[in-house]
Design a protein around this motif. Structure first.
Motif, PDB file in Angstrom:
ATOM      1  N   ASP A 106     -18.613 -75.786  29.777  1.00 29.39           N
ATOM      2  CA  ASP A 106     -19.900 -75.539  30.429  1.00 29.39           C
ATOM      3  C   ASP A 106     -20.471 -74.245  29.848  1.00 29.39           C
ATOM      4  O   ASP A 106     -19.843 -73.599  28.995  1.00 29.39           O
ATOM      5  N   SER A 108     -23.921 -87.688  20.218  1.00 27.92           N
ATOM      6  CA  SER A 108     -24.668 -87.065  21.313  1.00 27.92           C
ATOM      7  C   SER A 108     -23.763 -86.971  22.540  1.00 27.92           C
ATOM      8  O   SER A 108     -22.790 -87.712  22.675  1.00 27.92           O
ATOM      9  N   PRO A 117     -23.883 -85.409  26.970  1.00 25.08           N
ATOM     10  CA  PRO A 117     -24.776 -85.012  28.063  1.00 25.08           C
ATOM     11  C   PRO A 117     -25.183 -83.536  27.989  1.00 25.08           C
ATOM     12  O   PRO A 117     -24.419 -82.685  27.519  1.00 25.08           O
ATOM     13  N   GLU A 118     -26.396 -83.268  28.464  1.00 19.82           N
ATOM     14  CA  GLU A 118     -26.869 -81.885  28.552  1.00 19.82           C
ATOM     15  C   GLU A 118     -25.906 -81.089  29.425  1.00 19.82           C
ATOM     16  O   GLU A 118     -25.361 -81.602  30.402  1.00 19.82           O
ATOM     17  N   GLY A 119     -25.690 -79.836  29.052  1.00 19.93           N
ATOM     18  CA  GLY A 119     -24.781 -78.986  29.821  1.00 19.93           C
ATOM     19  C   GLY A 119     -23.367 -78.968  29.287  1.00 19.93           C
ATOM     20  O   GLY A 119     -22.509 -78.270  29.811  1.00 19.93           O
ATOM     21  N   GLN A 120     -23.104 -79.749  28.225  1.00 17.84           N
ATOM     22  CA  GLN A 120     -21.805 -79.707  27.553  1.00 17.84           C
ATOM     23  C   GLN A 120     -21.988 -79.003  26.218  1.00 17.84           C
ATOM     24  O   GLN A 120     -22.910 -79.314  25.465  1.00 17.84           O
ATOM     25  N   TYR A 121     -21.087 -78.081  25.943  1.00 18.36           N
ATOM     26  CA  TYR A 121     -21.179 -77.257  24.740  1.00 18.36           C
ATOM     27  C   TYR A 121     -19.839 -77.248  24.015  1.00 18.36           C
ATOM     28  O   TYR A 121     -18.796 -77.449  24.629  1.00 18.36           O
ATOM     29  N   TYR A 140     -28.644 -74.602  20.885  1.00 16.54           N
ATOM     30  CA  TYR A 140     -28.536 -76.045  21.103  1.00 16.54           C
ATOM     31  C   TYR A 140     -27.284 -76.346  21.921  1.00 16.54           C
ATOM     32  O   TYR A 140     -27.147 -75.862  23.035  1.00 16.54           O
ATOM     33  N   ASP A 141     -26.341 -77.120  21.357  1.00 16.13           N
ATOM     34  CA  ASP A 141     -25.131 -77.472  22.103  1.00 16.13           C
ATOM     35  C   ASP A 141     -23.935 -76.605  21.718  1.00 16.13           C
ATOM     36  O   ASP A 141     -22.796 -76.946  21.995  1.00 16.13           O
TER      37      ASP A 141
END
Length: 177
Positions: free
Chosen positions: A16, A31, A33-37, A110-111
Motif C-alpha cells: 500500500d 495492470s 488495482p489502484e492503490g497497489q504499488y 505512478y504505481d
C-alpha cells in the motif's frame, strides 16, 4: 526484439502507499488495482575517488540510451536494501553491503514507490561488469559535475527530477568544494 523486451517475467510484492505488504503478487507489465504499488530503488554510487557512477540504458528499454543511476524493482520476497544491493551487483558487478545504503528520498510515481539511496564504495578490489541486457555503457563523473551532468546530458527525466528534489538530503553527502 521489441521495445522493453529486455525485462523478463518478474514478480513483485504489492504494497500500500505506506509500504505495508499486501500479500499480493504483482507481475511486471500487468495492470493491477489502484492503490497497489511495487518498490523501485535508485542508487547514487560514489567511488573512493569521489566520482559518481552513471550507466547508459539498453536501447530496447524505455528511455533507451539515456543515462541514469543504478536502479530497478525490488523482487518478491526481497527487502528494500537487499533489492538495492542486488540491482547494483546485477547491473555493474559491484558488491555492496546493504547496511551501507543511506536513504535520500522516497516518492510515489505512478504505481511505484521510489526509494533513493546514496552509497560509497571502494572499487579498487572489485571488477566492473555491465549487465548486457540492461546497460550498454557506464562512466564515472566528478561529484562536482553531477548535477550539471544529469541536467544537461541525455538523462532519464523522472529520475533526474527525483534527484533534484532530494538535493537537500544528497548535497551534504557529495559536497564539492
Amino acid at each position: 526484439m521489441a521495445l522493453n523486451e529486455v525485462h523478463k517475467f518478474e514478480l513483485f510484492d504489492a504494497y500500500d502507499i505506506d509500504e505495508n505488504k499486501l500479500n499480493i503478487d504483482m507481475v511486471r507489465g500487468e495492470s493491477h488495482p489502484e492503490g497497489q504499488y511495487h518498490i523501485v530503488v535508485e542508487i547514487i554510487t560514489m567511488n573512493e575517488k569521489g566520482e559518481i557512477l552513471l550507466t547508459k540504458r539498453h536501447p530496447r528499454k524505455i528511455f533507451g540510451e539515456y543515462w541514469e543511476i543504478t536502479g530497478g524493482s525490488v523482487l518478491k520476497g526481497e527487502d528494500v536494501l537487499t533489492g538495492a544491493a542486488r540491482e547494483l551487483e546485477e547491473e555493474t558487478g559491484l558488491k555492496a553491503n546493504p547496511k551501507d545504503f543511506i536513504p535520500i528520498f522516497r516518492e510515489i510515481f505512478y504505481d511505484g514507490i521510489f526509494r533513493g539511496f546514496f552509497h560509497q564504495i571502494d572499487t579498487s578490489n572489485q571488477t566492473f561488469k555491465i549487465q548486457d541486457e540492461e546497460v550498454i555503457d557506464y562512466r564515472w563523473i566528478s561529484k562536482c559535475d553531477f548535477i550539471e551532468t544529469i541536467c544537461n546530458d541525455h538523462f532519464v527525466p523522472h529520475s533526474k527530477n527525483r534527484i533534484l528534489r532530494a538535493w537537500a538530503n544528497l548535497e551534504p553527502l557529495i559536497f564539492c568544494e
